[in-house]
Design an enzyme around this catalytic site. Sequence first.
Site, PDB file in Angstrom:
ATOM      1  N   GLU A 186       0.900  -1.277  -0.085  1.00  0.00           N
ATOM      2  CA  GLU A 186      -0.140   0.034   0.103  1.00  0.00           C
ATOM      3  C   GLU A 186       0.802   1.282  -0.016  1.00  0.00           C
ATOM      4  OE1 GLU A 186      -2.932  -0.606   3.337  1.00  0.00           O
ATOM      5  OE2 GLU A 186      -3.845  -2.103   2.134  1.00  0.00           O
ATOM      6  N   ASN A 227       2.107  -4.688  -3.477  1.00  0.00           N
ATOM      7  CA  ASN A 227       0.988  -5.169  -3.106  1.00  0.00           C
ATOM      8  C   ASN A 227      -0.033  -3.932  -2.868  1.00  0.00           C
ATOM      9  OD1 ASN A 227      -0.868  -7.773  -2.631  1.00  0.00           O
ATOM     10  ND2 ASN A 227      -0.877  -7.182  -0.544  1.00  0.00           N
ATOM     11  N   HIS A 263     -10.068  -6.282  -2.778  1.00  0.00           N
ATOM     12  CA  HIS A 263     -11.103  -5.973  -1.642  1.00  0.00           C
ATOM     13  C   HIS A 263     -12.318  -5.200  -2.531  1.00  0.00           C
ATOM     14  CE1 HIS A 263      -8.851  -7.683   1.588  1.00  0.00           C
ATOM     15  NE2 HIS A 263      -7.868  -6.852   1.353  1.00  0.00           N
ATOM     16  N   GLU A 292      -5.730 -10.769  -1.983  1.00  0.00           N
ATOM     17  CA  GLU A 292      -6.786 -10.631  -0.752  1.00  0.00           C
ATOM     18  C   GLU A 292      -8.178 -10.445  -1.096  1.00  0.00           C
ATOM     19  OE1 GLU A 292      -5.295  -7.472   1.952  1.00  0.00           O
ATOM     20  OE2 GLU A 292      -3.206  -7.867   1.354  1.00  0.00           O
ATOM     21  N   ASP A 294     -11.787 -10.439  -1.567  1.00  0.00           N
ATOM     22  CA  ASP A 294     -13.230 -10.610  -0.870  1.00  0.00           C
ATOM     23  C   ASP A 294     -14.166  -9.622  -1.616  1.00  0.00           C
ATOM     24  OD1 ASP A 294     -12.461  -8.001   0.408  1.00  0.00           O
ATOM     25  OD2 ASP A 294     -12.116  -9.219   2.522  1.00  0.00           O
TER      26      ASP A 294
HETATM   27  C1  XIL Z   1      -6.203  -6.955   7.959  1.00  0.00           C
HETATM   28  C2  XIL Z   1      -6.502  -8.392   8.760  1.00  0.00           C
HETATM   29  O1  XIL Z   1      -7.117  -9.218   8.089  1.00  0.00           O
HETATM   30  C3  XIL Z   1      -7.213  -7.771   9.903  1.00  0.00           C
HETATM   31  O2  XIL Z   1      -7.268  -8.981  10.938  1.00  0.00           O
HETATM   32  C4  XIL Z   1      -6.541  -6.742  10.731  1.00  0.00           C
HETATM   33  O3  XIL Z   1      -7.302  -6.147  12.074  1.00  0.00           O
HETATM   34  C5  XIL Z   1      -6.248  -5.638   9.838  1.00  0.00           C
HETATM   35  O4  XIL Z   1      -5.600  -6.002   8.719  1.00  0.00           O
HETATM   36  N1  XIL Z   1      -4.949  -4.949   3.481  1.00  0.00           N
HETATM   37  C6  XIL Z   1      -3.836  -5.653   3.771  1.00  0.00           C
HETATM   38  C7  XIL Z   1      -4.295  -6.780   4.936  1.00  0.00           C
HETATM   39  O5  XIL Z   1      -2.975  -5.641   3.120  1.00  0.00           O
HETATM   40  O6  XIL Z   1      -3.014  -6.815   5.746  1.00  0.00           O
HETATM   41  C8  XIL Z   1      -5.229  -6.405   5.871  1.00  0.00           C
HETATM   42  O7  XIL Z   1      -5.427  -7.289   6.695  1.00  0.00           O
HETATM   43  C9  XIL Z   1      -6.574  -5.934   5.016  1.00  0.00           C
HETATM   44  C10 XIL Z   1      -6.323  -4.981   3.907  1.00  0.00           C
END
Ligand code: XIL
Length: 377
Positions: A186, A227, A263, A292, A294
């Site tokens: 990020e 990432n 996301h 990641e 979802d």
């Molecule tokens: C999230 C975790 O899933 C949570 O348990 C934690 O409280 C916060 O982080 N982007 C990322 C991940 O790169 O590391 C994050 O994970 C979600 C967003």
Amino acid sequence: MSAVLLVDLDVPLRIPHRRTFLMPHRLAASVAASLAAAGLVTAMAATPASAGPDRHDDTTLGRLAADTHRYFGSATDNPEFSDAAYLGILGSEFNSTTAGNALKWYATEPQQGVFDFTQGDQVLDFARRHHMSFRAHTLVWHNQLPDWLNNGTFTADQLRAILKKHITTVARHYKGKVYSWDVVNEAFNEDGTYRDTIFYRTLGPGYIADALRWAREADPHAKLYLNDYNIEAIGPKSDAYYALVKSLRAQHVPIDGVGFQGHLALQYGYPDTLEQNLRRFADLGLDVAITELDIRMYVPADATKLATQADWYARVTKACLAVRRCVGITVWDYTDKYSWIPAVFQGEGAALPYDENLQPKPAYTAIRDALRSAGRH
Ligand code: XIL
């Protein structure tokens, strides 16, 4: 730890096929029990997942993805290791995993110079026992930093030394055991400018190239990734990554891949340019991955929303399958029982392919069908 190589590191696109055996559950259970008694596998590993979907055929997402030389993974987190039913599916359905929190800076270097790999090792050990590849996440990020780093005041030289030591120590600990590292997470704002983090503020944009070089030195075989989220579509933020990786490549900075977090949220629309975007990065000679995934919605879920969600999961899967250098997809945990979404996005949830009772949702079937049709081609 015995040296089981999970991924042929010389052939980046090849993920070993996980063959699962088709046998009656009772027989499988007795085989599992004897293997467990012989200390070869844990009973849990070989027990068919009781809540697993459609266990009449021998397909799993991991197996189907492996048939296309990819992985289909799920993030996981240490508190979930007390949930046997959850672990049964994690270890049988997926052929890759990512530690959701265990390798973040607050966990791995809670006090300056004091390193703790207990949680990361727990996830890695599970992955190895279940022949899953392991995406390591993450070495440099502005979130979930330990207090000593967040609250400290450091000169550029001091922070550079801290960063180098962190990356070197953590990546060395996992050397040869992980498939990839999310080296920097990020780094950009939505408009494509650099995010104002302690690293950028103190060290300037060169911290990214430094981090990649130190990671390569510490673990020459791990695939090194940048990432981020909201880079699925072509736009200012993904353009910034495109320009950055192009210039890193031109300077011979080690960079192997870009991770698209994925996301997504139903209310924001599907990122139509995903496949085209993945392809332009792949055309630079990089691996790409959905890291990641979802797909959240306003809760309660209903049949219409779940059908749209299923369609989006299939589309993401197909986009990855359409791009040769797209090496795999990871969902940010697989069940709504352990999703991070409800805690962070008010009123939203139901984002994952399995529901809170570990039952597969329409999204599960949609992913499986998308993988299956690609495998047949
Ligand atoms: C999230 C975790 O899933 C949570 O348990 C934690 O409280 C916060 O982080 N982007 C990322 C991940 O790169 O590391 C994050 O994970 C979600 C967003």
